[in-house]
Design a protein around this motif. Structure first.
Motif, PDB file in Angstrom:
ATOM      1  N   ASP A 294     -11.807   7.952  18.146  1.00 39.61           N
ATOM      2  CA  ASP A 294     -12.485   6.762  17.679  1.00 39.61           C
ATOM      3  C   ASP A 294     -11.833   5.506  18.283  1.00 39.61           C
ATOM      4  O   ASP A 294     -10.949   4.903  17.702  1.00 39.61           O
ATOM      5  CB  ASP A 294     -12.473   6.677  16.161  1.00 39.61           C
ATOM      6  CG  ASP A 294     -13.300   5.502  15.634  1.00 39.61           C
ATOM      7  OD1 ASP A 294     -13.904   4.788  16.474  1.00 39.61           O
ATOM      8  OD2 ASP A 294     -13.352   5.304  14.414  1.00 39.61           O
ATOM      9  N   THR A 295     -12.303   5.129  19.454  1.00 41.44           N
ATOM     10  CA  THR A 295     -11.751   3.973  20.134  1.00 41.44           C
ATOM     11  C   THR A 295     -12.226   2.652  19.542  1.00 41.44           C
ATOM     12  O   THR A 295     -11.739   1.578  19.914  1.00 41.44           O
ATOM     13  CB  THR A 295     -12.128   4.002  21.628  1.00 41.44           C
ATOM     14  OG1 THR A 295     -13.539   4.104  21.747  1.00 41.44           O
ATOM     15  CG2 THR A 295     -11.458   5.178  22.317  1.00 41.44           C
ATOM     16  N   PHE A 296     -13.180   2.702  18.609  1.00 43.14           N
ATOM     17  CA  PHE A 296     -13.677   1.489  17.990  1.00 43.14           C
ATOM     18  C   PHE A 296     -12.871   1.073  16.758  1.00 43.14           C
ATOM     19  O   PHE A 296     -13.095  -0.002  16.223  1.00 43.14           O
ATOM     20  CB  PHE A 296     -15.147   1.663  17.599  1.00 43.14           C
ATOM     21  CG  PHE A 296     -16.081   1.616  18.776  1.00 43.14           C
ATOM     22  CD1 PHE A 296     -16.627   0.413  19.225  1.00 43.14           C
ATOM     23  CD2 PHE A 296     -16.410   2.775  19.460  1.00 43.14           C
ATOM     24  CE1 PHE A 296     -17.469   0.385  20.317  1.00 43.14           C
ATOM     25  CE2 PHE A 296     -17.267   2.754  20.558  1.00 43.14           C
ATOM     26  CZ  PHE A 296     -17.788   1.548  20.988  1.00 43.14           C
ATOM     27  N   SER A 297     -11.940   1.907  16.323  1.00 44.58           N
ATOM     28  CA  SER A 297     -11.170   1.608  15.122  1.00 44.58           C
ATOM     29  C   SER A 297      -9.781   1.074  15.444  1.00 44.58           C
ATOM     30  O   SER A 297      -8.957   0.909  14.545  1.00 44.58           O
ATOM     31  CB  SER A 297     -11.048   2.849  14.241  1.00 44.58           C
ATOM     32  OG  SER A 297     -10.299   3.861  14.908  1.00 44.58           O
ATOM     33  N   THR A 298      -9.514   0.793  16.724  1.00 45.02           N
ATOM     34  CA  THR A 298      -8.199   0.297  17.119  1.00 45.02           C
ATOM     35  C   THR A 298      -8.339  -0.663  18.292  1.00 45.02           C
ATOM     36  O   THR A 298      -9.287  -0.565  19.072  1.00 45.02           O
ATOM     37  CB  THR A 298      -7.287   1.470  17.534  1.00 45.02           C
ATOM     38  OG1 THR A 298      -6.006   0.942  17.944  1.00 45.02           O
ATOM     39  CG2 THR A 298      -7.889   2.275  18.667  1.00 45.02           C
ATOM     40  N   ASN A 299      -7.405  -1.588  18.387  1.00 49.00           N
ATOM     41  CA  ASN A 299      -7.313  -2.437  19.568  1.00 49.00           C
ATOM     42  C   ASN A 299      -6.170  -1.994  20.483  1.00 49.00           C
ATOM     43  O   ASN A 299      -5.900  -2.642  21.491  1.00 49.00           O
ATOM     44  CB  ASN A 299      -7.103  -3.897  19.168  1.00 49.00           C
ATOM     45  CG  ASN A 299      -8.372  -4.536  18.634  1.00 49.00           C
ATOM     46  OD1 ASN A 299      -9.481  -4.153  19.019  1.00 49.00           O
ATOM     47  ND2 ASN A 299      -8.223  -5.506  17.748  1.00 49.00           N
ATOM     48  N   ASP A 300      -5.537  -0.895  20.122  1.00 48.94           N
ATOM     49  CA  ASP A 300      -4.470  -0.335  20.947  1.00 48.94           C
ATOM     50  C   ASP A 300      -5.082   0.626  21.948  1.00 48.94           C
ATOM     51  O   ASP A 300      -4.954   1.841  21.846  1.00 48.94           O
ATOM     52  CB  ASP A 300      -3.432   0.380  20.079  1.00 48.94           C
ATOM     53  CG  ASP A 300      -2.256   0.906  20.880  1.00 48.94           C
ATOM     54  OD1 ASP A 300      -2.048   0.417  22.023  1.00 48.94           O
ATOM     55  OD2 ASP A 300      -1.550   1.819  20.387  1.00 48.94           O
ATOM     56  N   LEU A 301      -5.761   0.078  22.936  1.00 46.47           N
ATOM     57  CA  LEU A 301      -6.459   0.891  23.910  1.00 46.47           C
ATOM     58  C   LEU A 301      -5.606   1.135  25.152  1.00 46.47           C
ATOM     59  O   LEU A 301      -5.961   1.970  25.974  1.00 46.47           O
ATOM     60  CB  LEU A 301      -7.785   0.229  24.302  1.00 46.47           C
ATOM     61  CG  LEU A 301      -8.788   0.026  23.151  1.00 46.47           C
ATOM     62  CD1 LEU A 301     -10.025  -0.720  23.653  1.00 46.47           C
ATOM     63  CD2 LEU A 301      -9.176   1.350  22.533  1.00 46.47           C
TER      64      LEU A 301
END
Length: 301
Positions: A294-301
């Motif tokens: 879930d890349t939409f639940s974090t800004n640590d990309l």
């Protein structure tokens, strides 16, 4: 060699294509801007010198021209997949779909819909635009198909610097099927923010697909087809490094710095940095579950 040599390939999951003629009309594609965010590179390879290359600037296609269907008679077994790029695409399509057919209901309670891959030579038409080596492999939500020219793998190695290992190629296919899973789960719409940059919706969609490719890689050697046979052997550390080389090769910063004139501008990114693409592939591979993607639940990309 990553395929079990005696395993059987199912060519019904792919179709051939190749177009002679067909007119691409300049201009945007309006409400279909989402359909090309699955383009593996997201840029026209003839325009890599521009740091502002935009994956949404694809022409609207007017269907036309003759179509030549390819034959896949040479692709029967895992041994064929080990020696032939086209057969390797087919074997990977088989394995990836076998995995998601079982995993998606088990992990998130959603049914998987089979999606064909169009293996073409040169160029072909899709509802999302013209498919060619200039667009790279992509997923088209309009017809739920993946479009890929096997000769792209030569570009991936010779032009973008990935190694020529089998899992580098298989990662490309698994990434595109990650977009299909995103479509089933309703995530693709979140990529329609029309923004660019390292935290944009388009980047999050691409990194999620990288993660899903890693999830498949975790389970590939234990995934069975309808006859109870496994297509793939366990991956080695060298195989994983091969996949990571492909993920790194198509990072926005790598393309801009090495192939686009040397200037890196994160605000124009549409797919994520090399480091991020490797990170999210490994997140999927090490966890083995789509719930880690879930890349939409974090800004640590």
């Amino acid at each position: 060699m990553s395929f079990n040599e005696g395993s059987n390939l199912d060519t019904s999951q792919v179709t051939g294509g190749g177009s002679r003629g067909g007119l691409a009309i300049g201009g945007g594609i309006g409400t279909l801007v989402i359909v090309l965010i699955g383009a593996f590179l997201g840029v026209d390879l003839t325009s890599l010198g521009s740091s502002a290359a935009n994956p949404y600037d694809q022409g609207q296609v007017q269907p036309g021209g003759a179509t030549s269907e390819q034959s896949f008679e040479q692709c029967k077994t895992g041994a064929d997949a080990n020696r032939d790029d086209t057969c390797r695409i087919i074997g990977t399509v088989n394995s990836v779909q076998d995995y998601w057919q079982d995993a998606l209901p088990a992990d998130v309670g959603r049914q998987y819909r089979a999606a064909k891959t169009v293996i073409y030579s040169g160029s072909t038409q899709s509802p999302c635009g013209t498919a060619s080596n200039q667009t790279g492999p992509f997923y088209c939500p309009s017809d739920e198909r993946i479009y890929i020219d096997a000769s792209f793998f030569d570009e991936l190695t010779s032009r973008f610097g990935a190694d020529d290992g089998a899992l580098a190629q298989e990662y490309v296919v698994a990434h595109e099927y990650g977009h299909h899973v995103e479509n089933i789960l309703g995530f693709l719409a979140k990529g329609q923010d029309r923004k660019t940059g390292p935290l944009s919706g388009g980047v999050r969609i691409e990194l999620m697909a990288d993660c899903m490719a890693g999830v498949w890689a975790n389970h590939a050697a234990t995934t069975k087809d309808d006859q109870g046979n496994t297509l793939l052997k366990p991956f080695t550390d060298a195989d994983i490094r091969s996949a990571l080389s492909a993920a790194s090769a198509v990072g926005d910063d790598h393309i801009q710095e090495d192939l686009g004139g040397g200037t890196v501008n994160p605000e124009t990114w549409t797919h994520g940095s090399s480091e991020s693409r490797q990170k999210w592939f490994l997140a999927g591979y090490e966890s083995g579950t789509v719930n880690a993607c879930d890349t939409f639940s974090t800004n640590d990309l």
